[in-house]
Design an enzyme around this catalytic site. Structure first.
Site, PDB file in Angstrom:
ATOM      1  N   CYS A 188     -34.755  64.623  80.406  1.00  0.00           N
ATOM      2  CA  CYS A 188     -36.396  64.911  80.493  1.00  0.00           C
ATOM      3  C   CYS A 188     -36.985  63.910  79.890  1.00  0.00           C
ATOM      4  O   CYS A 188     -36.655  63.004  79.258  1.00  0.00           O
ATOM      5  CB  CYS A 188     -36.406  66.188  80.039  1.00  0.00           C
ATOM      6  SG  CYS A 188     -35.510  67.647  80.424  1.00  0.00           S
ATOM      7  N   GLY A 223     -37.811  63.107  85.044  1.00  0.00           N
ATOM      8  CA  GLY A 223     -37.794  64.450  85.426  1.00  0.00           C
ATOM      9  C   GLY A 223     -38.816  64.752  86.377  1.00  0.00           C
ATOM     10  O   GLY A 223     -39.911  64.493  86.266  1.00  0.00           O
ATOM     11  N   ASN A 263     -35.634  67.115  74.823  1.00  0.00           N
ATOM     12  CA  ASN A 263     -34.841  66.483  75.918  1.00  0.00           C
ATOM     13  C   ASN A 263     -33.384  65.971  75.497  1.00  0.00           C
ATOM     14  O   ASN A 263     -33.244  65.588  74.244  1.00  0.00           O
ATOM     15  CB  ASN A 263     -35.547  64.673  76.243  1.00  0.00           C
ATOM     16  CG  ASN A 263     -34.342  63.925  76.823  1.00  0.00           C
ATOM     17  OD1 ASN A 263     -33.695  64.349  77.711  1.00  0.00           O
ATOM     18  ND2 ASN A 263     -34.632  62.597  76.629  1.00  0.00           N
ATOM     19  N   GLY A 264     -32.405  66.619  76.093  1.00  0.00           N
ATOM     20  CA  GLY A 264     -30.903  66.367  75.598  1.00  0.00           C
ATOM     21  C   GLY A 264     -30.177  67.464  75.871  1.00  0.00           C
ATOM     22  O   GLY A 264     -30.677  68.314  76.590  1.00  0.00           O
ATOM     23  N   TYR A 282     -29.383  52.613  83.988  1.00  0.00           N
ATOM     24  CA  TYR A 282     -30.038  53.421  85.072  1.00  0.00           C
ATOM     25  C   TYR A 282     -31.117  54.309  84.623  1.00  0.00           C
ATOM     26  O   TYR A 282     -32.444  54.355  85.147  1.00  0.00           O
ATOM     27  CB  TYR A 282     -29.151  54.134  85.852  1.00  0.00           C
ATOM     28  CG  TYR A 282     -29.985  55.193  86.625  1.00  0.00           C
ATOM     29  CD1 TYR A 282     -30.898  54.390  87.953  1.00  0.00           C
ATOM     30  CD2 TYR A 282     -29.484  56.398  87.002  1.00  0.00           C
ATOM     31  CE1 TYR A 282     -31.477  55.416  88.773  1.00  0.00           C
ATOM     32  CE2 TYR A 282     -30.193  57.288  87.675  1.00  0.00           C
ATOM     33  CZ  TYR A 282     -31.368  56.802  88.427  1.00  0.00           C
ATOM     34  OH  TYR A 282     -31.698  57.742  89.200  1.00  0.00           O
ATOM     35  N   THR A 314     -32.795  50.177  91.312  1.00  0.00           N
ATOM     36  CA  THR A 314     -32.417  49.759  89.776  1.00  0.00           C
ATOM     37  C   THR A 314     -31.827  48.510  90.000  1.00  0.00           C
ATOM     38  O   THR A 314     -31.924  47.665  89.294  1.00  0.00           O
ATOM     39  CB  THR A 314     -31.662  50.921  89.157  1.00  0.00           C
ATOM     40  OG1 THR A 314     -32.467  52.041  89.214  1.00  0.00           O
ATOM     41  CG2 THR A 314     -31.317  50.401  87.787  1.00  0.00           C
ATOM     42  N   ASP A 317     -24.691  47.745  93.183  1.00  0.00           N
ATOM     43  CA  ASP A 317     -25.469  49.037  92.802  1.00  0.00           C
ATOM     44  C   ASP A 317     -25.245  49.018  91.302  1.00  0.00           C
ATOM     45  O   ASP A 317     -24.689  48.397  90.871  1.00  0.00           O
ATOM     46  CB  ASP A 317     -24.700  50.093  93.349  1.00  0.00           C
ATOM     47  CG  ASP A 317     -25.693  51.284  93.644  1.00  0.00           C
ATOM     48  OD1 ASP A 317     -26.925  51.213  92.955  1.00  0.00           O
ATOM     49  OD2 ASP A 317     -25.584  52.239  94.240  1.00  0.00           O
ATOM     50  N   ASP A 318     -26.449  49.859  90.382  1.00  0.00           N
ATOM     51  CA  ASP A 318     -26.357  49.870  89.333  1.00  0.00           C
ATOM     52  C   ASP A 318     -25.203  50.728  88.773  1.00  0.00           C
ATOM     53  O   ASP A 318     -24.638  50.348  87.776  1.00  0.00           O
ATOM     54  CB  ASP A 318     -27.666  50.552  88.630  1.00  0.00           C
ATOM     55  CG  ASP A 318     -27.790  52.050  89.110  1.00  0.00           C
ATOM     56  OD1 ASP A 318     -27.412  53.021  88.520  1.00  0.00           O
ATOM     57  OD2 ASP A 318     -28.280  51.972  90.170  1.00  0.00           O
TER      58      ASP A 318
HETATM   59  C1  PIN Z   1     -30.942  54.563  92.210  1.00  0.00           C
HETATM   60  C2  PIN Z   1     -30.186  54.222  91.102  1.00  0.00           C
HETATM   61  N1  PIN Z   1     -28.811  54.670  91.080  1.00  0.00           N
HETATM   62  C3  PIN Z   1     -28.185  54.572  92.498  1.00  0.00           C
HETATM   63  C4  PIN Z   1     -28.512  56.021  90.307  1.00  0.00           C
HETATM   64  C5  PIN Z   1     -25.124  57.549  93.435  1.00  0.00           C
HETATM   65  C6  PIN Z   1     -25.089  56.792  91.847  1.00  0.00           C
HETATM   66  N2  PIN Z   1     -26.531  56.354  91.824  1.00  0.00           N
HETATM   67  C7  PIN Z   1     -26.966  56.186  90.511  1.00  0.00           C
HETATM   68  C8  PIN Z   1     -26.648  54.948  92.493  1.00  0.00           C
HETATM   69  S1  PIN Z   1     -32.666  54.191  92.135  1.00  0.00           S
HETATM   70  S2  PIN Z   1     -23.679  58.340  93.698  1.00  0.00           S
HETATM   71  O1  PIN Z   1     -32.912  52.946  91.225  1.00  0.00           O
HETATM   72  O2  PIN Z   1     -33.158  55.117  91.559  1.00  0.00           O
HETATM   73  O3  PIN Z   1     -33.100  53.970  93.634  1.00  0.00           O
HETATM   74  O4  PIN Z   1     -22.532  57.646  93.324  1.00  0.00           O
HETATM   75  O5  PIN Z   1     -23.493  59.399  92.796  1.00  0.00           O
HETATM   76  O6  PIN Z   1     -23.535  58.430  95.101  1.00  0.00           O
END
Ligand code: PIN
Length: 503
Positions: free
Chosen positions: A2, A28, A101-102, A257, A303, A365-366
């Protein structure tokens, strides 16, 4: 997860709180609320949805006063009732408004005591209400008609003693002032900022520094683990650290993230941390994967863009924003279920075919949590005629549940749980899969903020810093998750919000 904000000002604060909450909206989108205090009366407006859904000029005008607290709530499976929107209120003692938050890890133990020993009533299943009652009970027991800082600090020490877990709290006590505190490990973030000087000084406490920046407050400091800030009605700021405080171990996923890149948390620019994550990954690729004939680096927005750009630069490869995001489908109303989730990913991200056709692509990906997003995107990239699809993740595989306030799936839903990297690559349909090493991830952050050396990394290594997480606790969590998920699935099998907003 949050977002929270508290403002102690010298003129009406409702619009400042609104603006700052808008900078925390990523933390949130499920519910939002603001409570203000004017002449010892509280004014509270809250509801489900985004800030723009909940607030309008009419209800904003009702939020009178120079002191206030705001909250945005992340959607948690099975919990979207408006009764659980924050801030919360109890009328005794004094009148307390509470935003949190938490997550507490010993709720059931406290709940029994709240009923039987403290004789207090809980009206929701929110652990925030539990915490509020622990604080209220502690303040009532002090018995001070006009509580002073010594009473506030003793009461929060009792909260710290009774409430285990990761949390950041901002509370307002009628006729007394504003209180903010962070858990004993500093797992969830909380920053303190000031605007103006001397008698004119105003204060803001918030989940992330971007909230301060928005309204012209300067970052003073991040609250230390177990730190309590009390601003009395005269505007004097009192600080204290509960004696049980441990070494700071902030949640590492904030840097990966959760937090905005333009925030500075615990001395580290989140943006620079993400650049460093890219640097570390590029070094790993050069070291261990130099044989891969990568043609192009493509981020999975948003991200991962920061890390992906750095990887491309370091590897001397073209960077292409070839998955185009439709920014208007964030909150569509669709049917749940696997097929619909797949469809929603395709609605959100659309490929530019020419970038992929016949190419050896490195997707960045992040993080990989459930794996549903990456799996679908890889399928899309193959459909475009890619020659090879390599994937790298700026974070290590997520293998363990989060118990400190991030709404993460249960173990059984984590794609990396019980799979090695080869099995994972096969499962998502990638030719190769490269994960950041945990030590490199930590280093990426420590390099930005050298004092920051320890983190809560439980989702990656299963080490829970609070030391109270047992196998039995995780199993109970898993059972609850599955029940809630089933319930949510049942309830939402009609028309409901797109649940893919979850991590
Ligand atoms: C998306 C950031 N990021 C994308 C969050 C998806 C895991 N997911 C974590 C990848 S953004 S999954 O930056 O907010 O657009 O592995 O659960 O499918």
């Amino acid at each position: 997860m949050c977002g929270i904000v508290g403002v102690f000002g010298h003129s009406a604060v409702s619009s400042v709180i609104y603006e700052s909450l808008s900078m925390l909206q990523h933390r949130g989108q499920d519910a939002a609320g603001i409570a203000t205090c004017f002449e010892d009366r509280f004014y509270l407006e809250k509801g489900n949805g985004l800030l723009t859904d909940v607030f309008d000029p009419e209800n904003m005008a009702r939020l009178l006063g120079d002191m206030g607290v705001g909250h945005v709530r992340y959607p948690t499976a099975g919990c979207s009732s408006v009764a659980e929107a924050q801030p919360f209120y109890v009328n005794s003692p004094y009148g307390i408004i509470f935003a949190h938050n938490g997550n507490l890890t010993n709720v059931s133990e406290i709940v029994d005591n709240i009923f039987q020993r403290d004789m207090r009533h809980l009206n929701t299943s929110s652990d925030s209400e539990v915490m509020l009652n622990v604080l209220a009970h502690a303040m009532a027991r002090r018995g001070a008609v006009k509580p002073k800082e010594i009473d506030i600090f003793a009461s929060v020490e009792e909260v710290h003693r009774r409430c285990k877990g990761g949390y950041a709290v901002i509370a307002m006590v009628a006729g007394v002032g504003m209180i903010a505190f962070r858990d004993l490990y500093g797992i969830r973030p909380l920053v303190f900022g000031t605007r103006g000087h001397g008698k004119d000084a105003e204060y803001m406490i918030a989940s992330e520094s971007v909230a301060l920046q928005m309204s012209g407050f300067d970052l003073d400091h991040d609250l230390a683990p177990g730190e309590v800030i009390f601003i009395d009605m005269a505007g004097t700021v009192h600080r204290h650290v509960s004696p049980q405080a441990h070494e700071k171990t902030p949640c590492i996923f904030e840097f990966v993230y959760l937090a905005r890149p333009d925030s500075v948390l615990d001395g580290a620019s989140v943006y620079q941390c993400r650049i460093n994550m890219g640097t570390k990954l590029a070094e790993k690729i050069k070291r261990e994967w130099a044989h891969l004939p990568i043609d192009v680096v493509v981020p999975i927005p948003s991200t991962s863009r920061i890390a992906a750009q750095e990887i491309a630069t370091r590897l001397n490869l073209p960077y292409r924003d070839a998955l185009v995001r439709n920014r208007y489908v964030g909150r569509t109303f669709i049917m749940p279920g696997q097929a619909q989730r797949r469809q929603s990913i395709r609605r959100k991200l659309n490929p530019i075919p020419s970038v992929f056709k016949g190419k050896n692509v490195l997707l960045v990906d992040d993080s990989i949590v459930r794996g549903t997003t990456i799996k679908e995107i890889i399928a899309m990239v193959w459909e475009q005629g890619a020659n090879k699809v390599y994937v790298c993740s700026a974070a290590p595989p997520v293998r363990f549940p989060n118990v400190y306030g991030i709404d993460m799936p249960a173990r059984s839903e984590l794609i990396a749980s019980g799979r090695n990297v080869q099995e994972l690559a096969k499962e998502i349909g990638a030719d190769e899969l490269i994960f950041q090493d945990l030590e490199d991830l930590k280093q990426a952050i420590s390099d930005v903020s050298p004092g920051l050396t320890h983190f809560d990394t439980a989702i990656f290594d299963g080490v829970y810093v609070t030391g109270d997480i047992t196998e039995e606790y995780l199993n109970t969590l898993e059972r609850k998750r599955n029940d809630t998920a089933k319930h949510t699935e049942d309830v939402t099998s009609h028309i409901t919000r797109n649940l893919t907003a979850h991590i």
